[in-house]
Motif scaffolding. Structure first.
Motif, PDB file in Angstrom:
ATOM      1  N   TYR A  64       9.189   2.899 -27.355  1.00 28.05           N
ATOM      2  CA  TYR A  64      10.547   2.392 -27.444  1.00 28.05           C
ATOM      3  C   TYR A  64      11.529   3.862 -27.237  1.00 28.05           C
ATOM      4  O   TYR A  64      11.176   4.872 -27.619  1.00 28.05           O
ATOM      5  CB  TYR A  64      11.032   1.886 -28.767  1.00 28.05           C
ATOM      6  N   GLU A  88      20.882   1.360 -29.363  1.00 32.35           N
ATOM      7  CA  GLU A  88      20.186   0.375 -28.677  1.00 32.35           C
ATOM      8  C   GLU A  88      18.856   0.701 -28.446  1.00 32.35           C
ATOM      9  O   GLU A  88      18.370   1.777 -27.857  1.00 32.35           O
ATOM     10  CB  GLU A  88      20.957   0.257 -27.122  1.00 32.35           C
ATOM     11  N   ASP A  91      12.745  -1.545 -24.847  1.00 33.31           N
ATOM     12  CA  ASP A  91      11.226  -1.429 -24.754  1.00 33.31           C
ATOM     13  C   ASP A  91      10.904  -1.013 -23.571  1.00 33.31           C
ATOM     14  O   ASP A  91      11.267  -1.355 -22.330  1.00 33.31           O
ATOM     15  CB  ASP A  91      10.835  -2.978 -24.962  1.00 33.31           C
ATOM     16  N   SER A  98      16.219  -4.108 -23.152  1.00 37.19           N
ATOM     17  CA  SER A  98      16.705  -3.973 -24.444  1.00 37.19           C
ATOM     18  C   SER A  98      15.422  -4.828 -25.226  1.00 37.19           C
ATOM     19  O   SER A  98      15.088  -5.906 -24.939  1.00 37.19           O
ATOM     20  CB  SER A  98      17.831  -4.884 -24.696  1.00 37.19           C
ATOM     21  N   TRP A  99      15.161  -4.372 -26.367  1.00 42.41           N
ATOM     22  CA  TRP A  99      14.059  -4.724 -27.307  1.00 42.41           C
ATOM     23  C   TRP A  99      14.519  -6.113 -27.585  1.00 42.41           C
ATOM     24  O   TRP A  99      15.688  -6.656 -28.027  1.00 42.41           O
ATOM     25  CB  TRP A  99      13.960  -3.995 -28.495  1.00 42.41           C
ATOM     26  N   ARG A 100      13.498  -7.182 -27.616  1.00 39.28           N
ATOM     27  CA  ARG A 100      13.826  -8.551 -28.063  1.00 39.28           C
ATOM     28  C   ARG A 100      13.238  -9.129 -29.401  1.00 39.28           C
ATOM     29  O   ARG A 100      11.905  -8.724 -29.564  1.00 39.28           O
ATOM     30  CB  ARG A 100      13.215  -9.539 -26.996  1.00 39.28           C
ATOM     31  N   SER A 122      14.196 -15.939 -28.922  1.00 37.55           N
ATOM     32  CA  SER A 122      14.370 -14.574 -28.761  1.00 37.55           C
ATOM     33  C   SER A 122      15.644 -13.883 -28.679  1.00 37.55           C
ATOM     34  O   SER A 122      16.546 -14.737 -27.898  1.00 37.55           O
ATOM     35  CB  SER A 122      13.286 -14.083 -27.684  1.00 37.55           C
ATOM     36  N   SER A 124      18.255 -10.405 -27.989  1.00 41.63           N
ATOM     37  CA  SER A 124      18.453  -8.863 -27.720  1.00 41.63           C
ATOM     38  C   SER A 124      19.879  -8.909 -27.604  1.00 41.63           C
ATOM     39  O   SER A 124      20.874  -9.818 -27.816  1.00 41.63           O
ATOM     40  CB  SER A 124      17.764  -8.477 -26.349  1.00 41.63           C
ATOM     41  N   SER A 125      20.272  -7.473 -27.319  1.00 39.70           N
ATOM     42  CA  SER A 125      21.758  -7.163 -27.274  1.00 39.70           C
ATOM     43  C   SER A 125      22.352  -7.833 -26.254  1.00 39.70           C
ATOM     44  O   SER A 125      23.641  -8.035 -25.962  1.00 39.70           O
ATOM     45  CB  SER A 125      22.001  -5.707 -27.093  1.00 39.70           C
ATOM     46  N   ARG A 191      23.912  -4.994 -32.557  1.00 38.37           N
ATOM     47  CA  ARG A 191      22.970  -4.129 -32.127  1.00 38.37           C
ATOM     48  C   ARG A 191      22.375  -3.409 -33.875  1.00 38.37           C
ATOM     49  O   ARG A 191      21.408  -3.093 -33.649  1.00 38.37           O
ATOM     50  CB  ARG A 191      23.824  -2.964 -31.480  1.00 38.37           C
ATOM     51  N   LEU A 194      19.741  -6.071 -34.921  1.00 43.43           N
ATOM     52  CA  LEU A 194      18.557  -5.918 -34.175  1.00 43.43           C
ATOM     53  C   LEU A 194      17.905  -4.353 -34.319  1.00 43.43           C
ATOM     54  O   LEU A 194      16.759  -4.353 -34.497  1.00 43.43           O
ATOM     55  CB  LEU A 194      19.023  -5.707 -32.642  1.00 43.43           C
ATOM     56  N   HIS A 198      14.002  -3.869 -36.116  1.00 45.82           N
ATOM     57  CA  HIS A 198      13.235  -3.070 -35.338  1.00 45.82           C
ATOM     58  C   HIS A 198      12.607  -2.241 -36.313  1.00 45.82           C
ATOM     59  O   HIS A 198      11.314  -1.895 -36.400  1.00 45.82           O
ATOM     60  CB  HIS A 198      13.826  -2.118 -34.297  1.00 45.82           C
TER      61      HIS A 198
END
Length: 211
Positions: A64, A88, A91, A98-100, A122, A124-125, A191, A194, A198
């Motif tokens: 990441y 942010e 991946d 953007s990571w989901r 799912s 993401s941003s 953000r 998320l 994470h």
């Protein structure tokens, strides 16, 4: 490091003193190295997400990339104090996006027109996927077309909600993929949510190396 010409001499001096060349930090988990670096070029894909930040701090952790927006503020003595915003998370496996966060039935979308609630699969941003059912026949989506902007309310765990606009881009087997857009304050809050998720999911990546 290359700095933007729009920064003043004082700002340049501040960042020259605070930031050093990229740093590699050995991981105590998998033996890989984590990197920190500073960039004045915000990736195009992150421009809208990170708002008005002029530069970013990049942390590469495992698979990441964490892009922290950096802000400069003057204190009462006129000195510049840099501060980091919420990053942010990208991946980088198979490209950068953007990571989901995978939904567990605890994130929903309520459509403005019908007030119907559906599960977010799912998030993401910048996008989401929705569960429309096996046949995709939920009334609120029956007349939706791709690339038509809609409005609704995103409901996070614990009941927190935020206003979003969303644009369907793909329908397949009862699942709709859509891009999303939020007001700056709400974007920052999403953000943060998320990023917190994470950290919780990949706690080992955020642990400090042992001495």
């Amino acid at each position: 490091m290359e700095l933007q010409a729009t920064l003043s001499d004082e700002e340049l001096a501040c960042f020259s003193e605070l930031f050093r060349p990229p740093i590699a930090v050995p991981s105590t988990i998998d033996g890989s190295e984590h990197y920190l670096s500073v960039s004045t070029e915000i990736p195009k894909v992150l421009g809208d997400i990170l708002g008005k930040a002029k530069m970013t701090l990049l942390a590469e952790v495992g698979h990441y990339k964490l892009w922290f927006p950096v802000f400069l503020e003057r204190d009462e003595l006129g000195q510049f104090n840099p501060s980091l915003g919420t990053p942010e998370v990208l991946d980088i496996r198979g490209g950068e996006r953007s990571w989901r966060l995978r939904g567990k039935g605890d994130i929903q979308l309520i459509d403005d027109d019908s007030q119907h609630m559906v599960d977010v699969l799912s998030l993401s941003s910048s996008g989401m996927t929705l569960n429309l059912g096996s046949q995709g026949e939920i009334p609120m989506f029956r007349h939706y077309s791709e690339h038509s902007c809609r409005y609704g309310k995103l409901v996070l765990p614990e009941g927190e909600n935020m206003r979003i606009s969303f644009t369907p881009i793909r329908f397949s087997d009862g699942i709709m993929a859509a891009t999303i857009s939020l007001e700056p304050g709400q974007q920052a809050r999403l953000r943060q949510f998320l990023f917190d998720e994470h950290k919780h999911k990949y706690l080992h990546l955020y642990q400090k190396p042992s001495c």
